[in-house]
Design an enzyme around this catalytic site. Sequence first.
Site, PDB file in Angstrom:
ATOM      1  N   GLY A 220       1.311  -7.781   3.432  1.00  0.00           N
ATOM      2  CA  GLY A 220       0.216  -7.068   4.060  1.00  0.00           C
ATOM      3  C   GLY A 220       0.118  -7.372   5.539  1.00  0.00           C
ATOM      4  O   GLY A 220       1.115  -7.328   6.267  1.00  0.00           O
ATOM      5  N   ASP A 250       5.285   1.760   0.700  1.00  0.00           N
ATOM      6  CA  ASP A 250       6.248   2.862   0.617  1.00  0.00           C
ATOM      7  C   ASP A 250       6.861   3.160   1.982  1.00  0.00           C
ATOM      8  O   ASP A 250       8.050   3.477   2.086  1.00  0.00           O
ATOM      9  CB  ASP A 250       5.571   4.107   0.055  1.00  0.00           C
TER      10      ASP A 250
END
Length: 310
Positions: A220, A250
């Site tokens: 993240g 993605d």
Amino acid sequence: MIVTVTPNPAWDVTYHLERMIRHGANRPASVEGRAGGKGVNVARVLRSLGVAVTAVAPLGGATGERIRADLAAADIALTAVPVAGETRCTTTIVETDSGGATSLNELGPARTAREWALVVAATAELLPEASVLVLSGSLPPGVSVSGYAELVTLARAARVPVLLDASGPALSAGVAAGPDVVKPNADELLAVTGEADPLRAVARLAGTARAGTAVVASFGPEGMLAGTDEGWWRATPPTSVRGNATGAGDAAVAALARGLAEGGPWPDRLRDAVALSAAAVAAPMAGDVDGELYRSWLPRVRVDVVEPPR
């Protein structure tokens, strides 16, 4: 041409609201729907970057037809495998006040052995033209946990590089088959290794793969960590981004797939993946990227050499 396989595609609906009220009435400021599923999102990002890509997806029912039409409108090449069950839907609630996102992901309809064999056959037909095969997302009910491993083996026989983005038993089985790159996130990495330390977790997962498999873990806002035969690196973003993080992984996969196809140095691949991932968070829908943020971040992502654990 990069080929993406999405075994469990979905019609993605995204609601934007200031904050979600639990057990109360919520009135979204906007609602948007589009074809989704992790591999479809990867294909959409690659298409936006001007990369030739074809998406493989089993589609059924009215939802499947909606996905076909949406991908055609987006000019994304699709090899659709007709299946009996209605394609699933997913829902994402993005809270603009906190910058958080909540997802509701249906399991999807069960697939028969014949339907999965059709997905494998459709993928095999595209391999002679493929520069990279991307295997991404959950496996639907009815498909063996070795489903991705079967596709990895198929691609290896065709000498096509493979990037795997999966979780749980499907990730473990797929890694053992020897993809070129595997990209777990922090939760997926912890689940399959039981190791909380990022460096040791990456090393442990790499140890279950064939020689040559690179493990690129995403954390993240803390960036990415890569363990490869060529070296180990940590890529750190210059700052954090608020928004919809649903498609961030993605977008990172899209960048890594492009890097795998082009064969550039690993530090450049990681820099690209972190910048493109942040650009996806800044965009309102999974599969989109904020081009301006991507271009401004690319030279600012820091990539450092790290020592693998002993």
